[in-house]
Enzyme design. Structure first.
Site, PDB file in Angstrom:
ATOM      1  N   ARG A 130      66.196  21.693  64.412  1.00 51.43           N
ATOM      2  CA  ARG A 130      66.303  22.187  65.791  1.00 51.43           C
ATOM      3  C   ARG A 130      66.611  23.693  65.873  1.00 51.43           C
ATOM      4  O   ARG A 130      67.137  24.169  66.869  1.00 51.43           O
ATOM      5  CB  ARG A 130      67.356  21.407  66.567  1.00 51.43           C
ATOM      6  CG  ARG A 130      67.012  19.948  66.712  1.00 51.43           C
ATOM      7  CD  ARG A 130      68.026  19.229  67.549  1.00 51.43           C
ATOM      8  NE  ARG A 130      67.650  17.819  67.691  1.00 51.43           N
ATOM      9  CZ  ARG A 130      68.407  16.909  68.297  1.00 51.43           C
ATOM     10  NH1 ARG A 130      69.573  17.258  68.834  1.00 51.43           N
ATOM     11  NH2 ARG A 130      68.013  15.653  68.373  1.00 51.43           N
ATOM     12  N   LYS A 152      57.380  35.467  69.339  1.00 52.40           N
ATOM     13  CA  LYS A 152      56.340  34.457  69.558  1.00 52.40           C
ATOM     14  C   LYS A 152      55.983  33.805  68.230  1.00 52.40           C
ATOM     15  O   LYS A 152      55.666  34.492  67.268  1.00 52.40           O
ATOM     16  CB  LYS A 152      55.089  35.108  70.135  1.00 52.40           C
ATOM     17  CG  LYS A 152      55.114  35.382  71.614  1.00 52.40           C
ATOM     18  CD  LYS A 152      53.771  36.020  71.958  1.00 52.40           C
ATOM     19  CE  LYS A 152      53.469  36.013  73.411  1.00 52.40           C
ATOM     20  NZ  LYS A 152      52.136  36.551  73.685  1.00 52.40           N
ATOM     21  N   GLU A 194      46.000  47.423  67.274  1.00 52.34           N
ATOM     22  CA  GLU A 194      47.161  47.108  68.116  1.00 52.34           C
ATOM     23  C   GLU A 194      47.951  48.360  68.473  1.00 52.34           C
ATOM     24  O   GLU A 194      48.514  48.466  69.570  1.00 52.34           O
ATOM     25  CB  GLU A 194      48.060  46.100  67.390  1.00 52.34           C
ATOM     26  CG  GLU A 194      47.460  44.711  67.233  1.00 52.34           C
ATOM     27  CD  GLU A 194      47.388  43.945  68.556  1.00 52.34           C
ATOM     28  OE1 GLU A 194      48.022  44.382  69.532  1.00 52.34           O
ATOM     29  OE2 GLU A 194      46.688  42.913  68.606  1.00 52.34           O
ATOM     30  N   LYS A 250      56.531  47.900  72.602  1.00 53.89           N
ATOM     31  CA  LYS A 250      56.500  46.441  72.694  1.00 53.89           C
ATOM     32  C   LYS A 250      57.904  45.877  72.839  1.00 53.89           C
ATOM     33  O   LYS A 250      58.132  44.912  73.600  1.00 53.89           O
ATOM     34  CB  LYS A 250      55.810  45.839  71.475  1.00 53.89           C
ATOM     35  CG  LYS A 250      55.671  44.324  71.601  1.00 53.89           C
ATOM     36  CD  LYS A 250      54.688  43.711  70.635  1.00 53.89           C
ATOM     37  CE  LYS A 250      54.536  42.219  70.897  1.00 53.89           C
ATOM     38  NZ  LYS A 250      53.615  41.571  69.971  1.00 53.89           N
ATOM     39  N   GLU A 260      57.146  36.095  78.708  1.00 60.62           N
ATOM     40  CA  GLU A 260      55.767  36.372  79.118  1.00 60.62           C
ATOM     41  C   GLU A 260      55.444  35.803  80.496  1.00 60.62           C
ATOM     42  O   GLU A 260      54.477  35.068  80.678  1.00 60.62           O
ATOM     43  CB  GLU A 260      54.780  35.813  78.078  1.00 60.62           C
ATOM     44  CG  GLU A 260      53.419  36.465  78.165  1.00 60.62           C
ATOM     45  CD  GLU A 260      52.506  36.110  77.001  1.00 60.62           C
ATOM     46  OE1 GLU A 260      51.394  36.630  76.962  1.00 60.62           O
ATOM     47  OE2 GLU A 260      52.916  35.317  76.119  1.00 60.62           O
ATOM     48  N   ARG A 264      54.951  41.172  80.113  1.00 54.78           N
ATOM     49  CA  ARG A 264      54.550  41.009  78.711  1.00 54.78           C
ATOM     50  C   ARG A 264      53.061  40.692  78.581  1.00 54.78           C
ATOM     51  O   ARG A 264      52.491  40.819  77.507  1.00 54.78           O
ATOM     52  CB  ARG A 264      55.401  39.919  78.054  1.00 54.78           C
ATOM     53  CG  ARG A 264      55.261  39.908  76.536  1.00 54.78           C
ATOM     54  CD  ARG A 264      56.299  39.069  75.849  1.00 54.78           C
ATOM     55  NE  ARG A 264      56.058  39.009  74.419  1.00 54.78           N
ATOM     56  CZ  ARG A 264      56.835  38.373  73.550  1.00 54.78           C
ATOM     57  NH1 ARG A 264      57.926  37.737  73.980  1.00 54.78           N
ATOM     58  NH2 ARG A 264      56.549  38.353  72.269  1.00 54.78           N
ATOM     59  N   ASN A 268      48.653  42.004  75.941  1.00 58.35           N
ATOM     60  CA  ASN A 268      47.435  41.219  75.678  1.00 58.35           C
ATOM     61  C   ASN A 268      46.165  41.945  76.128  1.00 58.35           C
ATOM     62  O   ASN A 268      45.097  41.333  76.210  1.00 58.35           O
ATOM     63  CB  ASN A 268      47.507  39.860  76.378  1.00 58.35           C
ATOM     64  CG  ASN A 268      48.409  38.895  75.636  1.00 58.35           C
ATOM     65  OD1 ASN A 268      48.275  38.725  74.428  1.00 58.35           O
ATOM     66  ND2 ASN A 268      49.350  38.290  76.352  1.00 58.35           N
ATOM     67  N   HIS A 271      42.867  41.174  74.487  1.00 56.75           N
ATOM     68  CA  HIS A 271      42.995  39.878  73.823  1.00 56.75           C
ATOM     69  C   HIS A 271      42.257  38.761  74.547  1.00 56.75           C
ATOM     70  O   HIS A 271      41.879  37.779  73.914  1.00 56.75           O
ATOM     71  CB  HIS A 271      44.469  39.499  73.670  1.00 56.75           C
ATOM     72  CG  HIS A 271      45.177  40.290  72.608  1.00 56.75           C
ATOM     73  ND1 HIS A 271      45.286  41.661  72.649  1.00 56.75           N
ATOM     74  CD2 HIS A 271      45.824  39.887  71.469  1.00 56.75           C
ATOM     75  CE1 HIS A 271      45.959  42.072  71.580  1.00 56.75           C
ATOM     76  NE2 HIS A 271      46.304  41.022  70.850  1.00 56.75           N
ATOM     77  N   HIS A 275      40.226  37.335  71.801  1.00 63.21           N
ATOM     78  CA  HIS A 275      40.510  36.013  71.232  1.00 63.21           C
ATOM     79  C   HIS A 275      39.281  35.114  71.281  1.00 63.21           C
ATOM     80  O   HIS A 275      39.061  34.293  70.375  1.00 63.21           O
ATOM     81  CB  HIS A 275      41.670  35.356  71.976  1.00 63.21           C
ATOM     82  CG  HIS A 275      43.008  35.739  71.428  1.00 63.21           C
ATOM     83  ND1 HIS A 275      44.186  35.497  72.100  1.00 63.21           N
ATOM     84  CD2 HIS A 275      43.372  36.346  70.266  1.00 63.21           C
ATOM     85  CE1 HIS A 275      45.207  35.937  71.383  1.00 63.21           C
ATOM     86  NE2 HIS A 275      44.736  36.467  70.267  1.00 63.21           N
ATOM     87  N   HIS A 287      41.494  39.958  63.249  1.00 61.33           N
ATOM     88  CA  HIS A 287      42.055  39.943  64.602  1.00 61.33           C
ATOM     89  C   HIS A 287      41.929  41.308  65.274  1.00 61.33           C
ATOM     90  O   HIS A 287      41.478  41.413  66.422  1.00 61.33           O
ATOM     91  CB  HIS A 287      43.527  39.526  64.527  1.00 61.33           C
ATOM     92  CG  HIS A 287      44.266  39.664  65.826  1.00 61.33           C
ATOM     93  ND1 HIS A 287      44.110  38.769  66.866  1.00 61.33           N
ATOM     94  CD2 HIS A 287      45.142  40.616  66.265  1.00 61.33           C
ATOM     95  CE1 HIS A 287      44.870  39.152  67.900  1.00 61.33           C
ATOM     96  NE2 HIS A 287      45.510  40.265  67.550  1.00 61.33           N
TER      97      HIS A 287
END
Length: 1579
Positions: A130, A152, A194, A250, A260, A264, A268, A271, A275, A287
């Site tokens: 956990r 993330k 990036e 960032k 997000e 945030r 992206n 992206h 993506h 990427h």
């Protein structure tokens, strides 16, 4: 002890937990162990990182744990690298390992690796027990600035990326920039995507630094740093600063919006689309590469919505390119991938539905509003149709009307932008250039000037202003090996040619090389280079004379200057090139323009006016009447940069919105373009639109056009557009819909069409990026618009708009037509990027015309099928080409080969009018000659349509009606062959040939005008390659024997025969073994940069091969080392093909292999590749290898016009993941089968299990009914078994080849030896039957050939006085391969055979026993022959002569009864005549004499044979007989050798070669066999 590293700390969520520096391993271990005490430290990494760093980190942590007295344990786990590890299965395996090791919540997970390891490890930390503490140690730049920051974590599923995960913040993120020193450059670029993204959305200042210092940043990662030395280079400080800056942005965003929910979203940017691209292209495309393309496409979405300027899009594009990143899906790294064909718009939109940012079905995208800022502080909802237009490669224009009135600007002028950059770069001081055109061409110019270190460039005002710090004419030679690549930027190529001549250097051999793409290598710069060479500049053409690439030598004084003469009748850019650089010449320049009318004078005036703005005043001379002369005086004086220079709006571009107003009957005003403009195209409104019925109001600074009611435009009549040539495209569009006749006084009285527009003065448009005149004619034809091409332009015949049909077109100007013609489609949406990149957005947003994104079908509908299906094999063949190319010589050879009648059209003209052409022109003039020449052509095409070969005069294409006739002839199935010869050879020939009429203009001008017409008309090309390439490896048998020498032009004659037989279909030159049951076939891959270097060894290289592959991508002129990527010029390839054809008659496989498929040709150079494919078809190449990764539509179009060429549809998979029984291979097989005549699939080496599947599956596919020939091989050493087993066209190499064309390639000999060892090629026994045969050369001949080719066979003598049981047993043996038969068994062996060939039956005797028989036939002109002797050999001689169409054959033998018996045994149509004596020959001297009498039995009475052998004919005689020697002596008496004499051993060899080919299916290695036989024979 090492000094402590310098640490930069960044705060995230209120904690300074991001630590950045160099060489941090000790620092990391101590920080983690001290601040995060735990029972277990568990390091997770992948195999790639482990190889470099695991051992060090294990040692450091163990040492730190011990030194601090901790009882903790240290564990590590290594998993496979790559995106596939980011899965449920791998996550579970890591968790199981932790449980197996009894790890508890008191565990610290240390994640060391790239984004995959970081995401996976973070998710494990978030869920194990956990949640446990963890630390990120990113090792890639991408992970450092992106995935490691923000908490993330996620894994992928088959539904998409990062769909299952959690937010879980690491305790620390350690950024060790030293990791980057072990990364390949591609990974650095991957991360920089990036970094650029972060600066683009948040910090313009950071973006400015990234934009201007790309080279420094990239070079910093190439410098190795020391862990014991804390000093850093300036570049390393800059790199770390960039990383820290990006992380800081960032971190700030994450701190505000950790989960997000809004802000945030901004990280992206790029992206949403990126993506989707990545989902299709993973794992081949990284990427960052996918996000880079996504950023540009999403920026274009923002531009389309009117939120972002084109300047910002241009800056973003340039910045990403500077880091080596792709910016579109057409980038070769993407477009060349087989999987790229799945990048359909619908598929990408479907993938984009699953995005965390979306609200239900509404897609959300981060929209830039400027560099450094976004439209909203979150992602913005965007409709699918907007995204579709950005993704689509084509657009449909929706007819409509602009709101009235429209007022708008156009982009800056490309012509002025390029000139301004050169002037400011050469000038002194700082100049701010505003309204500069942001396009590919201007970027090329800027990059080239920077590479020459001629100036410093930077941006202000968000990229709206270019700041140039001039270098005052100081330029530097680029580093050795560095070429300045100019793409297809013609303006840059011409301007920079003279700029490079300014470069000064004392270093010997220093030179600047400028080059371009394939089209640029065809565009002319010859007159400019000629002028500079005469002025003292050392400039060399590296490939095609007259075009790039150029090598421009540097010297201590630079450009000399003084008096320069320049031919300016082709391009005004030559003039501007010299003018712009002239102030920096060593002496003041006097530029004199010669060679006819100067082209585009307004552009020269523009250059002079701009030079004045930069402080240099050019003076143009006048004559005594004040008329300007073409002489310009340029002082030696440096430019002084004005503080600011505003580039005028582009007048050529302005014609499009003005034309929209004209065609739709609306109003448009263009500001910054008026009567005071420097540009000639500014006169378009007054000179073209006003006569068409538009209302035009033009002030000094703006132009307004109001169109007439729709459908009421008038034809113009005659318009000279010499001063505005670039605007002719727009004029043609409007002329097409000009439904009313011209105004009174403008009518064309010599035209039968009332709505004619005749545009003249635009001949230079044929030498642009393409032949624009031809392109416009072709494109208008799709709408049903009729046109006529003229020498200096074209005519367009207007028609009502309602009569036009819609079409799919290329070219920005057709968007104007789309405003009134429904369903107009532009198949190349990006055709606007050179001059108006945001045209489609402005068309919608400013002109109110809707535009839809469209994805065209990949297949071609309504294909007319291969042209070969409509070619009439007996149709007359027409030869065209320049004077002096050898059309008559070649035509006569071809006619003799095909048995046709040859016609020289010039000779026919002289005969018809009873006067030579030269005299006719003197008497009647050129115009009348052209009219009569047209009459002659019409008569030829009407009365001699079949069975002829016709050579036309070089100027036939000057007459439009003649061109139309020839085009019509081609459409009806006729063949027109363009004969080509080296220009220098033509010039030398014509300088000696004085009987032809003078042109009255320079040869170069004639060539440039006519060549495009020849290319346009011809179905084929034949290169008259006159250089003799005799191979010394095979000396003729008669060499040194005193018996004469062969014709040195035999190679040329043979090639003419082969070529014309093949293209006509009379005898196709395909590889006979290809596709033949039970036969294996091979082609040898030539890897020479210049194939003429192969001449000495060509016979050895092609041994065993059925064809020869020309690797076009490896060709490089003059034997220079090949460079990758490499685009050889069309002319060079054509010349290489011609040279190869002279060296071998084998079929040619024409291959252009791209970089991604294992070759050297650029993946993105599609247009250049298809130009070369077109060359292959036109030159009659038998096979053409076309990669199925090219545009499918274009491949199908190629297939529809392939004539006699067979297409090999090929696919190479280098991924290492290919499975021969997999779906992808089956898919590619089906695709290749639909596109080609032969299928070729090549894979990277597979595991041994897959090799078995390869064998089974390929055998199964080849056995299918109707299956096409299939080449299936694996690459590399592990793939050699497949090369051995593949039966169809296996590529082979040779030990003498400079390099192997592919890894694992074997020689023919190696494959045969392997096949034998595997039991696939059993040895066979061959024999010679007869007696006496002890001294026969046949065993030497055949065994030498078997050994040379690696064949396991043996040839032996079986001597017997009669045909008995021994021969019968041999014939029945399973290993019997064949036999030669000589006396006395030629008749007695027949009863043992199961059948005879038609030849043997006719002769009544045999000399070869084979499992099968083949027929062949050759013909000689009408002639007679004499056969001496009456035995079995005489029978064979008589049969052969009859098959050669000899009309009468005389027989002489001392025993008359034997001669008569021989004569009676043949049919009467053989026309045999027995003669009693040679003294009184009954008819004309025979052309051929064949003596079958042994040499000792031959005698010649002096004087008698002299009457028998008086003229140049052919004689075939057995070894050195008295008759043979006498023939030589008689021949030597005349001034020219009158006999070609061949010793009998040569006949034996030819018989042996044929036997060998029949038995083995292989051509004998003639050179080796001949040398060995001759050595023994002469001993």
């Amino acid at each position: 002890m090492a000094a402590s590293p310098e640490i930069f700390k960044v705060s995230l969520l209120g904690k300074e937990n991001i630590h950045c520096g160099f060489h941090l391993s000790n620092y990391i271990a101590e920080t983690v162990v001290r601040t995060l005490p735990a029972a277990t430290y568990f390091l997770l990494t992948d195999t790639r990182v482990a190889n470099f760093h695991l051992e060090n980190y294990e040692a450091v942590f163990q040492r730190t744990i011990r030194s601090l007295g901790s009882k903790s344990r240290f564990l590590s786990r290594v998993i496979p690298p790559g995106e596939t590890s980011k899965s449920r299965e791998v996550k579970a395996s890591v968790e199981d390992y932790l449980l197996d090791e009894k790890c508890t919540r008191d565990t610290v997970l240390i994640v060391m690796g790239g984004g995959v390891i970081g995401d996976l490890g973070g998710f494990v930390a978030a869920t194990f027990m956990r949640g446990i503490r963890y630390v990120q140690i990113p090792t890639t730049l991408l992970a450092m600035v992106d995935s490691s920051i923000g908490g993330k974590t996620a894994i992928d599923t088959h539904h998409g990326k990062n769909l299952i995960g959690a937010f879980w913040q690491p305790e620390f993120v350690f950024i060790d920039a030293a990791f980057l020193e072990t990364l390949p450059q591609r990974e650095i670029s991957n991360g920089m995507a990036e970094v650029v993204k972060t600066a683009a959305i948040w910090n313009e200042k950071e973006f400015d630094a990234l934009e201007s210092r790309a080279a420094e940043i990239l070079s910093a990662t190439e410098t190795r740093s020391s862990p014991t030395d804390t000093r850093r280079t300036q570049g390393q400080h800059l790199l770390l600063s960039v990383i820290v800056g990006s992380i800081s942005v960032k971190s700030h965003i994450v701190t505000i919006d950790e989960r997000e929910t809004g802000l945030r979203n901004l990280v992206n940017f790029g992206h949403s689309i990126g993506h989707a691209l990545e989902a299709v292209l993973t794992p081949t495309i990284l990427h960052g590469e996918a996000v880079s393309v996504g950023m540009i496409l999403e920026a274009e979405v923002a531009r389309q919505l009117g939120i972002l300027s084109q300047v910002a899009v241009g800056r973003l594009t340039r910045c990403l390119r500077a880091y080596g990143l792709p910016v579109s899906v057409s980038d070769s790294r993407i477009a060349s991938l087989p999987i790229a064909e799945r990048l359909t718009v619908d598929r990408l939109l479907d993938i984009m539905k699953i995005d965390k940012k979306n609200s239900g079905a509404q897609k959300k995208i981060v929209l830039l509003s400027r560099i450094g800022g976004t439209f909203e502080q979150k992602a913005t909802s965007v409709n699918d149709d907007v995204i579709r237009r950005a993704l689509a490669s084509a657009v449909r224009v929706i007819p409509g009307f602009p709101p009235a009135p429209v007022r708008m600007d156009t982009p800056g002028s490309k012509s002025i932008s390029n000139r301004a950059m050169v002037l400011a770069a050469l000038g002194k001081g700082i100049c701010r250039i505003k309204n500069l055109l942001h396009s590919d061409d201007t970027q090329v110019m800027m990059t080239a000037l920077m590479e020459l270190k001629g100036a410093e460039f930077s941006w202000e005002g968000g990229g709206e202003t270019l700041v140039v710090k001039g270098g005052e004419g100081s330029l530097t030679v680029p580093p050795e090996g560095k070429e300045i690549y100019l793409g297809n930027a013609g303006t840059a190529a011409r301007f920079l040619t003279t700029v490079c001549a300014l470069v000064r250097s004392n270093a010997p051999g220093a030179a600047t090389v400028i080059t371009g793409n394939a089209r640029m290598k065809q565009r002319p710069v010859g007159p400019l280079v000629d002028a500079l060479q005469r002025n003292g500049s050392e400039i060399s053409f590296l490939e095609l004379t007259g075009s790039l690439p150029l090598s421009i030598a540097a010297n201590p004084t630079g450009f000399r200057g003084s008096h320069i003469q320049l031919a300016a009748s082709v391009s005004s850019q030559y003039v501007s090139s010299i003018l712009l650089s002239a102030p920096y010449a060593a002496e003041p320049v006097i530029l004199e323009l010669i060679g006819g009318q100067v082209i585009s004078q307004p552009y020269i005036d523009m250059t002079i006016a701009m030079m004045k703005s930069f402080g240099v005043h050019v003076v143009r001379e006048n004559d005594s009447n004040g008329t300007p002369l073409n002489i310009y005086h340029v002082p030696r004086k440096p430019y002084v940069n004005p503080p600011e220079y505003v580039v005028e709006s582009d007048a050529s571009s302005a014609t499009y919105p003005l034309a929209v107003a004209a065609i739709t009957g609306t109003s448009c005003t263009i500001s910054n373009i008026g009567s005071s403009s420097l540009q000639g195209d500014a006169g378009f409104a007054k000179g073209v639109l006003e006569p068409m019925g538009c209302k035009v109001i033009q002030t000094e600074t703006e132009t307004t056009v109001v169109g007439p009611p729709i459908g009421q435009l008038r034809a113009i009549g005659l318009v000279d557009m010499e001063s505005m040539t670039d605007a002719f495209l727009t004029a043609c569009i409007l002329a097409a819909v000009a439904a009313k006749p011209p105004l009174e006084g403008r009518e064309l009285h010599d035209s039968l069409r009332p709505r004619s527009t005749r545009i003249l003065g635009i001949a230079n448009q044929r030498v642009k990026e393409c032949n624009r005149i031809k392109a416009m004619i072709d494109e208008l034809a799709k709408f049903g618009v009729e046109t006529r091409e003229l020498d200096d332009g074209l005519e367009v015949y207007g028609c009502p708009i309602a009569d036009l049909r819609h079409g799919v077109n290329s070219g920005m100007s057709f968007s104007v037509l789309g405003t009134v013609v429904p369903s107009t489609i532009l198949d190349e949406k990006r055709c606007v990027e050179k001059t108006w990149p945001n045209w489609w957005d402005d068309l919608t947003n400013k002109l109110g015309i809707s535009v839809e994104g469209l994805e065209l079908e990949s297949s071609v509908s309504n294909s007319s099928g291969p042209l070969s299906s409509i070619v009439n094999p007996t149709s007359t063949m027409i030869l065209i080409g320049l004077r002096g190319t050898g059309k008559t010589f070649i035509g006569r050879l071809a006619a003799a080969t095909l048995g046709r009648t040859f016609i020289d059209a010039d000779a026919l003209f002289a005969e018809r009018y009873n006067i030579s052409i030269a005299q006719f022109i003197v008497k009647h003039g050129w115009p009348e000659f052209r009219n009569r020449e047209l009459d002659v052509l019409e008569d030829i095409l009407k009365t001699k349509r079949e069975g002829h070969i016709v050579s036309l005069g070089g100027g036939i294409v000057e007459t439009p009606q003649c061109r139309d006739l020839l085009k019509a002839y081609v459409r009806e199935g006729g063949l027109v062959i363009h004969v080509i010869r080296d220009f220098d050879e033509i010039s030398r020939y014509l300088s000696e040939e004085q009987t032809r009429p003078a042109w009255g203009e320079p040869f170069e001008v004639v060539v440039k005008r006519r060549e495009p017409w020849f290319v346009e008309i011809a179905t084929h090309e034949f290169v008259s390659f006159t250089k003799i390439l005799n191979s010394p490896s095979a000396p003729p048998l008669w060499s040194g024997s005193g018996l004469g020498a062969p014709d040195p032009r035999r190679g040329i004659k043979d090639e003419v025969g082969r070529y014309f037989r093949h293209i006509s279909g009379a005898r196709l030159n395909y590889a006979p073994n290809l596709g033949s049951p039970g036969q294996r076939s091979y082609f040898v891959s030539l890897t020479y940069p210049d194939v003429t270097a192969a001449a000495p060894v060509i016979d050895q290289l092609v041994e065993g091969a059925d064809a020869v592959e020309l690797r076009v991508d490896l060709l490089y002129p003059k034997g220079y080392p090949n460079k990758v990527p490499n685009i050889p010029s069309r002319a060079y390839v054509s010349n290489q093909l011609a040279a190869l054809r002279q060296l071998t008659s084998l079929p040619v496989v024409f291959t252009v292999r791209t970089v991604s498929q294992g070759g050297a040709f650029p993946d993105g150079a599609e247009r250049e590749a298809f130009e070369l494919f077109d060359l292959a078809i036109k030159t009659g190449c038998e096979y053409l290898d076309v990669e199925v990764s090219w545009n499918i539509k274009r491949i199908r179009e190629l297939d529809a016009r392939k004539l006699r060429t067979k297409i090999i549809a090929s696919w190479h998979d280098w991924s290492g993941q290919m499975k021969w029984d997999g779906d992808l291979v089956r898919e590619k097989y089906a695709l290749a089968a639909s596109l080609g005549d032969i299928i070729k699939i090549v894979g990277k080496p597979c595991p041994s299990k897959t090799t078995l599947l390869y064998i089974l599956s390929k055998t199964e596919w080849r056995k299918r009914e109707g299956a096409k020939p299939f080449i299936a091989i694996n690459m590399g050493v592990d793939g050699q078994l497949s090369r051995i087993l593949n039966p169809t066209f296996s590529p082979i190499s040779h030990p003498l080849m400079p390099t192997r064309a592919a890894p694992g390639q074997l020689s023919f000999v190696e494959i045969q030896q392997a096949l034998h060892l595997m039991g696939q090629l059993p040895s066979q026994q061959f024999y010679l039957f007869g007696t006496p045969i002890a001294h026969s050369m046949s065993p030497t001949l055949h065994n030498t050939a078997f050994t040379a080719l690696g064949l396991p066979h043996r040839y032996s003598l079986l001597e017997s006085a009669e045909v008995g049981h021994e021969i019968e047993q041999v014939l029945g043996r399973p290993d019997f391969g064949g036999a030669s038969v000589t006396i006395p068994h030629k008749l007695t062996v027949i009863p043992l055979l199961t059948g005879l060939s038609p030849h043997a039956e006719a002769i009544g005797a045999i000399n070869t026993i084979v499992p099968r028989a083949k027929n062949g036939r050759r013909e000689l002109p009408e002639t007679t022959a004499l056969v001496i002797g009456a035995g079995g050999t005489s029978r064979a001689a008589i049969y052969a002569l009859h098959n050669l169409s000899v009309k009468r054959i005389y027989i002489y033998n001392r025993t008359q009864s034997s001669a008569h018996s021989l004569s009676l045994s043949f049919p009467s149509d053989y026309n045999l005549v027995v003669i009693d004596s040679l003294d009184d020959f009954p008819a004309a001297t025979p052309s051929i004499v064949i003596s079958t009498v042994p040499a000792p039995a031959t005698s010649v009475t002096p004087g008698v044979p002299g009457d028998l052998i008086p003229s140049k004919k052919h004689i075939f005689i057995t070894p050195m007989t008295p008759l043979l020697r006498l023939a030589h002596e008689v021949s030597a008496e005349g001034p020219v050798p009158s006999w070609i004499t061949v010793p009998g051993i040569a006949i034996l060899l030819e018989q042996g070669y044929r036997q060998f080919e029949i038995w083995t299916g292989r051509k004998a290695p003639r050179a080796i066999v001949q040398n060995e036989v001759w050595r023994i024979y002469s001993a």
